[in-house]
Design an enzyme around this catalytic site. Structure first.
Site, PDB file in Angstrom:
ATOM      1  N   ASP A   1     -11.261   8.172  -2.528  1.00  0.00           N
ATOM      2  CA  ASP A   1     -11.430   7.024  -3.429  1.00  0.00           C
ATOM      3  C   ASP A   1     -12.202   5.891  -2.779  1.00  0.00           C
ATOM      4  OD1 ASP A   1      -9.993   8.513  -5.167  1.00  0.00           O
ATOM      5  OD2 ASP A   1      -8.238   7.222  -5.244  1.00  0.00           O
TER       6      ASP A   1
ATOM      7  N   ARG B   1       1.971  -3.784   1.386  1.00  0.00           N
ATOM      8  CA  ARG B   1       0.827  -4.306   0.642  1.00  0.00           C
ATOM      9  C   ARG B   1       0.563  -5.792   0.898  1.00  0.00           C
ATOM     10  NH1 ARG B   1      -0.341   0.198   1.234  1.00  0.00           N
ATOM     11  NH2 ARG B   1      -0.462   1.771  -0.414  1.00  0.00           N
TER      12      ARG B   1
ATOM     13  N   ASP C   1       0.591  -0.913  -6.913  1.00  0.00           N
ATOM     14  CA  ASP C   1      -0.129  -1.519  -5.802  1.00  0.00           C
ATOM     15  C   ASP C   1      -1.208  -2.497  -6.243  1.00  0.00           C
ATOM     16  OD1 ASP C   1       1.371  -0.365  -3.859  1.00  0.00           O
ATOM     17  OD2 ASP C   1      -0.003   1.270  -3.431  1.00  0.00           O
TER      18      ASP C   1
ATOM     19  N   SER D   1      -0.174  12.907  -3.131  1.00  0.00           N
ATOM     20  CA  SER D   1      -0.635  11.551  -2.849  1.00  0.00           C
ATOM     21  C   SER D   1       0.380  10.934  -1.899  1.00  0.00           C
ATOM     22  CB  SER D   1      -0.715  10.736  -4.141  1.00  0.00           C
ATOM     23  OG  SER D   1      -1.022   9.389  -3.858  1.00  0.00           O
TER      24      SER D   1
END
Length: 500
Positions: A114, A195, A224, A276
């Site tokens: 990505d 995060r 996220d 993932s």
């Protein structure tokens, strides 16, 4: 001839966008009267005949009639070249991008599929320089290997790497641990805590390199995206935020691979579906693949931080956790830095199959998702902290703390780390855990944790009071009066129901 006639039609399409207005020609200059063409291509309209003026390299360039004709004759590819300037091997433009113009963008970069395709996409669509940023939060050496080479090969101008492990554990994990924050009974907030520390560092890097925007590779379905962007808003509301997954036409892994090939970006991936994963020093999460069906049991070979409890050693292991004012400081009597302490406990806990959680959770955006988490060291620390609380906190304080811990976890999960509410709650947690000092010894055995010992100089437990033997402080006869008063509401209701 039909293509040439399209020039004089009321509506013209460039890059698939509709541009309303009637073009006229004066001295070979193509003018769009009452046109929003400049908005579509990232340019502005001048006061003279609504001429389209495109800024490239600080120079003004006008679209002339013959260029417009060439644009239509050449098709969309020709239009891209004329309107956006020359393109490099990654498809990026040296002027305005297809969606507008940004100067410099700091991208949260992992080196995966990505973020590798986001680099050329940003350059192509925003005509910007891309500075990749990678935070080391304990994801492992393998994930960091070769990142600079990958980033520059994708078209980035540079890669900035910052070691945030100690800050992550000290300023984010340990406050959550002290608060007892757990989301929906099971989740120890591994990704949620990581995060904000990453996003904070991105804001710092943006200031250092003079960037006017930040970007991330979070999907439009996950939590996220909210966590990153709320941090950006809190720390620098002037930064623009680009979220490609909410803008581009790429719909999945297959499209991303094709885009990478088209823009000469090498990504070592296959088309086979995989899990993932998100890893940091606190945990490792697994989503996707067979886990998307809650009826499927996770495969044994999926786990990476912990062994199967069935395969764990047949002999238990004891660990002593030292805690000072709610914060872990030592392991087996040896003082360690926050990151070092957690690293050692991950190794010990993983060896005994500690800290596996399989849960269906409610995402912030409204849907349910299924995830499997490995948090070996974190589970040991969480257990030790709660056991020490049982010695040092009174009943009322513990009840209020537990209630606030639910809200604290919700705020962290939702990305509101820098909210004044969480910060105020953290001040409360820090105050009430001032006497939460001592040590807890835990027994680890085949995936389970049991308490072997709790000690604290501030313990509210008194053996002379709690003993079944009579003492001077507690007179058992006093209990009769207490029970009568405490049970008075119960007696009154029963008397009413019986007509007494």
């Amino acid at each position: 001839m039909a293509q040439l006639q399209a020039i004089g039609a009321p509506k013209i399409s460039v890059h698939g966008s509709r541009i309303c207005g009637t073009p006229t020609y004066r001295d070979n200059l193509c003018c769009f009267k009452q046109s929003n063409f400049h908005q579509e291509v990232g340019a502005r309209s001048s006061g003279f005949c609504s001429n389209v003026i495109i800024h490239q390299n600080s120079q003004k360039t006008c679209v002339y009639r013959n260029q417009a004709i060439q644009c239509v004759l050449a098709g969309e590819k020709g239009a891209d070249t004329m309107l956006s300037g020359k393109t490099d091997i990654h498809g990026s433009h040296n002027g305005c991008g297809l969606r507008g113009k940004l100067n410099k963008v700091v991208l949260a970069y992992s080196g995966g599929l990505d973020t590798s395709v986001i680099v050329p996409w940003l350059r192509e669509n925003y005509g910007c320089e891309v500075v990749c940023f990678t935070a080391d939060v304990g994801q492992g050496v393998m994930e960091m290997d070769g990142l600079e080479r990958k980033a520059k090969a994708s078209g980035a101008s540079q890669l900035v790497v910052k070691d945030l492990k100690e800050e992550f554990v000290r300023d984010y994990i340990f406050p959550c641990l002290r608060a007892g924050a757990v989301y929906e009974r099971k989740y120890l907030l591994g990704t949620s805590m990581a995060r904000p520390v990453i996003a904070k560092a991105m804001v710092d890097v943006a200031k250092e390199v003079g960037a006017d925007a930040v970007s991330h590779g979070c999907t439009g379905k996950g939590n996220d995206q909210v966590r990153f962007e709320l941090t950006f808003f809190a720390l620098n509301p002037e930064l623009k935020v680009v979220a490609p997954w909410r803008e581009w036409e790429i719909t999945g892994r297959e499209d991303a691979i094709e885009y990478a090939k088209k823009h000469n970006v090498s990504v070592p991936v296959s088309r086979k579906s995989i899990y993932s994963r998100d890893r940091n020093l606190w945990h490792l999460s697994h989503e996707g693949d067979i886990l998307e069906d809650p009826a499927n049991e996770p495969k044994k070979d999926m786990y990476m931080m912990s062994v199967d409890p069935e395969d764990a050693p047949n002999q238990p292991e004891y660990v002593e956790i030292g805690i000072n004012s709610g914060i872990p400081v030592s392991l087996n009597g040896k003082e360690l830095s926050p990151a070092s302490l957690l690293t050692e406990l991950n190794d010990i806990g993983g060896k005994h199959g500690i800290g596996r959680v399989d849960m269906v959770e409610n995402r912030l955006v409204g849907m349910k998702s299924r995830g499997v988490y490995e948090t070996p060291g974190g589970t040991i620390l969480w257990t030790a902290a709660r056991e020490l609380e049982s010695l040092t906190l009174d009943r009322e304080t513990m009840q209020v703390k537990d209630m606030l811990a639910l809200k604290y976890a919700e705020l962290v999960y939702a990305g509101r780390w820098f909210d004044s509410l969480r910060q105020s709650m953290d001040a409360f947690m820090e105050k009430i855990t001032e006497t939460m000092t001592g040590s807890v010894t835990l027994k680890l055995y085949k995936g389970s944790i049991s308490v072997a010992s709790r000690k604290s100089p501030y313990s509210l437990y008194r053996e002379d009071i709690s003993s079944f033997e009579n003492g001077l402080i507690y007179n058992q006869a006093d209990a009769a009066g207490f029970i009568r008063l405490y049970g008075l509401p119960t007696r009154v209701r029963a008397m009413l129901e019986r007509g007494i």
